[in-house]
Design a protein around this motif. Structure first.
Motif, PDB file in Angstrom:
ATOM      1  N   LYS A   1      77.604 122.802  69.056  1.00  0.00           N
ATOM      2  CA  LYS A   1      78.158 122.131  70.232  1.00  0.00           C
ATOM      3  C   LYS A   1      78.769 120.779  69.895  1.00  0.00           C
ATOM      4  CE  LYS A   1      75.198 124.324  73.710  1.00  0.00           C
ATOM      5  NZ  LYS A   1      74.197 124.104  74.792  1.00  0.00           N
ATOM      6  N   SER A   2      78.037 119.970  69.135  1.00  0.00           N
ATOM      7  CA  SER A   2      78.516 118.621  68.821  1.00  0.00           C
ATOM      8  C   SER A   2      79.391 118.587  67.565  1.00  0.00           C
ATOM      9  CB  SER A   2      77.331 117.680  68.634  1.00  0.00           C
ATOM     10  OG  SER A   2      76.582 118.024  67.477  1.00  0.00           O
ATOM     11  N   LYS A   3      79.331 119.657  66.757  1.00  0.00           N
ATOM     12  CA  LYS A   3      80.058 119.735  65.471  1.00  0.00           C
ATOM     13  C   LYS A   3      79.550 118.696  64.472  1.00  0.00           C
ATOM     14  CE  LYS A   3      82.729 122.772  67.466  1.00  0.00           C
ATOM     15  NZ  LYS A   3      82.225 122.668  68.847  1.00  0.00           N
ATOM     16  N   LYS A   4      78.353 118.157  64.711  1.00  0.00           N
ATOM     17  CA  LYS A   4      77.787 117.144  63.819  1.00  0.00           C
ATOM     18  C   LYS A   4      76.936 117.777  62.735  1.00  0.00           C
ATOM     19  CE  LYS A   4      77.813 113.273  67.075  1.00  0.00           C
ATOM     20  NZ  LYS A   4      77.001 112.230  67.759  1.00  0.00           N
ATOM     21  N   LEU A   5      76.891 117.099  61.601  1.00  0.00           N
ATOM     22  CA  LEU A   5      76.179 117.585  60.423  1.00  0.00           C
ATOM     23  C   LEU A   5      74.894 116.788  60.216  1.00  0.00           C
ATOM     24  CD1 LEU A   5      77.773 118.470  57.030  1.00  0.00           C
ATOM     25  CD2 LEU A   5      75.974 116.770  57.091  1.00  0.00           C
ATOM     26  N   LYS A   6      73.814 117.494  59.895  1.00  0.00           N
ATOM     27  CA  LYS A   6      72.523 116.856  59.622  1.00  0.00           C
ATOM     28  C   LYS A   6      72.049 117.283  58.243  1.00  0.00           C
ATOM     29  CE  LYS A   6      67.744 116.617  61.339  1.00  0.00           C
ATOM     30  NZ  LYS A   6      66.817 117.095  62.398  1.00  0.00           N
ATOM     31  N   LYS A   7      71.709 116.308  57.403  1.00  0.00           N
ATOM     32  CA  LYS A   7      71.198 116.588  56.067  1.00  0.00           C
ATOM     33  C   LYS A   7      69.680 116.595  56.099  1.00  0.00           C
ATOM     34  CE  LYS A   7      75.137 114.618  53.557  1.00  0.00           C
ATOM     35  NZ  LYS A   7      75.568 113.601  52.558  1.00  0.00           N
ATOM     36  N   ILE A   8      69.101 117.730  55.740  1.00  0.00           N
ATOM     37  CA  ILE A   8      67.653 117.888  55.774  1.00  0.00           C
ATOM     38  C   ILE A   8      67.116 117.837  54.348  1.00  0.00           C
ATOM     39  CG2 ILE A   8      65.769 119.405  56.473  1.00  0.00           C
ATOM     40  CD1 ILE A   8      67.777 120.711  58.450  1.00  0.00           C
ATOM     41  N   PRO A   9      66.188 116.922  54.027  1.00  0.00           N
ATOM     42  CA  PRO A   9      65.622 116.840  52.667  1.00  0.00           C
ATOM     43  C   PRO A   9      65.040 118.177  52.231  1.00  0.00           C
ATOM     44  CG  PRO A   9      64.990 114.930  53.958  1.00  0.00           C
ATOM     45  CD  PRO A   9      65.645 115.888  54.920  1.00  0.00           C
ATOM     46  N   TRP A  10      65.361 118.556  50.985  1.00  0.00           N
ATOM     47  CA  TRP A  10      64.924 119.863  50.495  1.00  0.00           C
ATOM     48  C   TRP A  10      64.555 119.818  49.017  1.00  0.00           C
ATOM     49  CZ3 TRP A  10      68.710 124.601  49.823  1.00  0.00           C
ATOM     50  CH2 TRP A  10      67.990 125.713  49.364  1.00  0.00           C
ATOM     51  N   ARG A  11      65.568 119.587  48.131  1.00  0.00           N
ATOM     52  CA  ARG A  11      65.345 119.672  46.696  1.00  0.00           C
ATOM     53  C   ARG A  11      65.556 118.305  46.048  1.00  0.00           C
ATOM     54  NH1 ARG A  11      69.856 123.016  47.157  1.00  0.00           N
ATOM     55  NH2 ARG A  11      70.732 121.932  45.337  1.00  0.00           N
ATOM     56  N   ASN A  12      65.202 118.212  44.766  1.00  0.00           N
ATOM     57  CA  ASN A  12      65.417 116.965  44.021  1.00  0.00           C
ATOM     58  C   ASN A  12      66.480 117.124  42.941  1.00  0.00           C
ATOM     59  OD1 ASN A  12      64.085 118.535  42.168  1.00  0.00           O
ATOM     60  ND2 ASN A  12      62.334 117.157  41.901  1.00  0.00           N
ATOM     61  N   TRP A  13      67.282 118.168  43.029  1.00  0.00           N
ATOM     62  CA  TRP A  13      68.329 118.385  42.027  1.00  0.00           C
ATOM     63  C   TRP A  13      69.590 118.936  42.694  1.00  0.00           C
ATOM     64  CZ3 TRP A  13      70.655 123.123  41.288  1.00  0.00           C
ATOM     65  CH2 TRP A  13      70.000 124.225  41.860  1.00  0.00           C
ATOM     66  N   GLU A  14      70.709 118.752  42.025  1.00  0.00           N
ATOM     67  CA  GLU A  14      71.961 119.362  42.429  1.00  0.00           C
ATOM     68  C   GLU A  14      72.886 119.442  41.211  1.00  0.00           C
ATOM     69  OE1 GLU A  14      74.325 115.511  44.286  1.00  0.00           O
ATOM     70  OE2 GLU A  14      73.072 116.716  45.631  1.00  0.00           O
ATOM     71  N   GLU A  15      73.840 120.347  41.252  1.00  0.00           N
ATOM     72  CA  GLU A  15      74.775 120.512  40.147  1.00  0.00           C
ATOM     73  C   GLU A  15      76.096 121.069  40.670  1.00  0.00           C
ATOM     74  OE1 GLU A  15      72.527 123.194  37.697  1.00  0.00           O
ATOM     75  OE2 GLU A  15      73.485 124.972  38.556  1.00  0.00           O
ATOM     76  N   LYS A  16      77.154 120.830  39.920  1.00  0.00           N
ATOM     77  CA  LYS A  16      78.465 121.318  40.325  1.00  0.00           C
ATOM     78  C   LYS A  16      78.574 122.810  40.010  1.00  0.00           C
ATOM     79  CE  LYS A  16      80.942 116.954  39.649  1.00  0.00           C
ATOM     80  NZ  LYS A  16      82.056 116.272  38.934  1.00  0.00           N
ATOM     81  N   PRO A  17      79.223 123.572  40.908  1.00  0.00           N
ATOM     82  CA  PRO A  17      79.460 124.993  40.600  1.00  0.00           C
ATOM     83  C   PRO A  17      80.300 125.129  39.339  1.00  0.00           C
ATOM     84  CG  PRO A  17      79.871 124.530  42.923  1.00  0.00           C
ATOM     85  CD  PRO A  17      79.712 123.208  42.235  1.00  0.00           C
ATOM     86  N   ALA A  18      80.013 126.155  38.518  1.00  0.00           N
ATOM     87  CA  ALA A  18      80.720 126.346  37.243  1.00  0.00           C
ATOM     88  C   ALA A  18      81.268 127.766  37.140  1.00  0.00           C
ATOM     89  CB  ALA A  18      79.781 126.059  36.083  1.00  0.00           C
ATOM     90  N   ASN A  19      82.141 127.975  36.154  1.00  0.00           N
ATOM     91  CA  ASN A  19      82.741 129.285  35.886  1.00  0.00           C
ATOM     92  C   ASN A  19      83.459 129.867  37.095  1.00  0.00           C
ATOM     93  OD1 ASN A  19      81.632 129.249  33.267  1.00  0.00           O
ATOM     94  ND2 ASN A  19      79.720 130.135  34.013  1.00  0.00           N
ATOM     95  N   LEU A  20      84.155 128.999  37.833  1.00  0.00           N
ATOM     96  CA  LEU A  20      84.789 129.445  39.063  1.00  0.00           C
ATOM     97  C   LEU A  20      85.967 130.376  38.814  1.00  0.00           C
ATOM     98  CD1 LEU A  20      84.655 126.158  41.149  1.00  0.00           C
ATOM     99  CD2 LEU A  20      82.973 127.982  40.947  1.00  0.00           C
ATOM    100  N   ASN A  21      86.576 130.294  37.643  1.00  0.00           N
ATOM    101  CA  ASN A  21      87.711 131.157  37.332  1.00  0.00           C
ATOM    102  C   ASN A  21      87.292 132.405  36.568  1.00  0.00           C
ATOM    103  OD1 ASN A  21      89.652 129.468  38.518  1.00  0.00           O
ATOM    104  ND2 ASN A  21      89.677 128.153  36.712  1.00  0.00           N
ATOM    105  N   GLN A  22      85.998 132.535  36.302  1.00  0.00           N
ATOM    106  CA  GLN A  22      85.513 133.717  35.601  1.00  0.00           C
ATOM    107  C   GLN A  22      84.693 134.559  36.586  1.00  0.00           C
ATOM    108  OE1 GLN A  22      83.681 132.571  31.847  1.00  0.00           O
ATOM    109  NE2 GLN A  22      84.979 130.766  31.747  1.00  0.00           N
ATOM    110  N   THR A  23      83.425 134.717  36.331  1.00  0.00           N
ATOM    111  CA  THR A  23      82.549 135.430  37.270  1.00  0.00           C
ATOM    112  C   THR A  23      81.407 134.508  37.649  1.00  0.00           C
ATOM    113  OG1 THR A  23      83.084 137.491  36.134  1.00  0.00           O
ATOM    114  CG2 THR A  23      81.230 137.536  37.661  1.00  0.00           C
ATOM    115  N   PRO A  24      81.589 133.692  38.679  1.00  0.00           N
ATOM    116  CA  PRO A  24      80.551 132.736  39.041  1.00  0.00           C
ATOM    117  C   PRO A  24      79.280 133.435  39.497  1.00  0.00           C
ATOM    118  CG  PRO A  24      82.231 132.859  40.731  1.00  0.00           C
ATOM    119  CD  PRO A  24      82.751 133.642  39.568  1.00  0.00           C
ATOM    120  N   PRO A  25      78.141 132.822  39.261  1.00  0.00           N
ATOM    121  CA  PRO A  25      76.867 133.433  39.658  1.00  0.00           C
ATOM    122  C   PRO A  25      76.691 133.396  41.163  1.00  0.00           C
ATOM    123  CG  PRO A  25      76.505 131.214  38.849  1.00  0.00           C
ATOM    124  CD  PRO A  25      77.948 131.518  38.597  1.00  0.00           C
ATOM    125  N   PRO A  26      75.815 134.242  41.704  1.00  0.00           N
ATOM    126  CA  PRO A  26      75.518 134.188  43.133  1.00  0.00           C
ATOM    127  C   PRO A  26      74.748 132.911  43.448  1.00  0.00           C
ATOM    128  CG  PRO A  26      74.023 135.681  42.018  1.00  0.00           C
ATOM    129  CD  PRO A  26      75.049 135.276  41.011  1.00  0.00           C
TER     130      PRO A  26
END
Length: 261
Positions: free
Chosen positions: A162-187
């Motif tokens: 309804k509001s189109k607003k985004l809420k960030k909910i704490p979850w994990r302590n890591w993140e990484e950039k997606p890789a192999n986007l032009n090959q066969t990226p993992p699920p």
């Protein structure tokens, strides 16, 4: 043959003549070869990127590959409704990027650092920026709110429809950039599901093998370690709301299956 393909066939021989001889004239004869007419095919399409059935409404949903649009096919009349979205859906996303609100028929699909929400009844759509690239979407069918997960964000993202607003909910302590986007990226190794019977949101972190349980308002209720072997590729096999069971297949980086749970 499509107009675009014909143009490409004309341009390519001209480019070869220019690069090979370095001298050419505007009146150089060029022959166009139509590869489709001989097979009786009139249109050369790339086909859909993602497909989903809306059984309740007898519809087929197609996320198109090269155009910023979705197509909805009426199973009874076979009529096709094309609905534009603001930008193309990334070609490397998997089937988890597409979610359906069975209550309303609204469609949710991951875009480029965004979420597209499509309203087939109105033939319109809205795009909400997510800041980082998401990979999986799930829908709370009581509110229409979306929950998003992706390796690029350590937060579980909740979007209020309804509001189109985004809420960030704490979850994990890591993140990484997606890789192999032009090959066969993992699920998606970070997954999210909505159990609309229980009114719960399930978030799975395949990298640390942890499961977190949230309320639909975003409050964390539980977090526990999963007793499963580690693996680089986590394939979603489904979620059964009647039994509240999540099914997934875990593979190593070399694509060797180590568990089906």
């Amino acid at each position: 043959m499509t107009r675009l393909n014909k143009i490409v066939c004309v341009i390519l021989p001209i480019f070869i003549c220019i690069s090979g001889v370095l001298v050419t004239r505007a009146e150089t004869p060029v022959k166009t070869v139509d590869f489709l007419s001989g097979t009786g095919v009139k249109v050369n399409g790339a086909g859909p990127l993602l497909v989903r059935a809306d059984n309740k409404r007898n519809r087929v949903i197609l996320v198109n590959t090269y155009t910023s649009s979705l197509s909805v096919i009426d199973g009874k009349t076979k009529k096709v409704k094309n609905i534009p979205v603001r930008s193309r859906v990334p070609q490397y996303v998997k089937e988890e990027a597409l979610a359906l609100d069975n209550r309303t028929g609204n469609i949710y699909v991951i875009g480029s650092k965004s979420l597209h929400v499509v309203f087939p009844g109105k033939g319109t759509s809205v795009t909400i920026a997510t800041g980082k690239q998401m990979e999986m979407a799930a829908v709370d069918e009581k509110t229409g709110n979306a929950f998003l997960a992706g390796r690029a964000s350590k937060f579980l993202v909740m979007i209020n429809l309804k509001s189109k607003k985004l809420k960030k909910i704490p979850w994990r302590n890591w993140e990484e950039k997606p890789a192999n986007l032009n090959q066969t990226p993992p699920p998606p190794i970070c997954k999210v599901f909505c159990d609309n019977t229980l009114g719960r949101v399930i978030a799975v972190d395949g990298k640390t093998r942890q499961l977190a349980l949230y309320s639909t308002s975003g409050k964390q209720l539980e977090k526990r370690q999963l007793k499963v072997p580690g693996g680089a590729r986590w394939h979603t096999a489904g979620y059964n709301e009647k039994t509240h069971h999540l099914y997934t297949v875990i593979e190593t980086a070399k694509r060797e299956v180590v568990a089906a749970v």
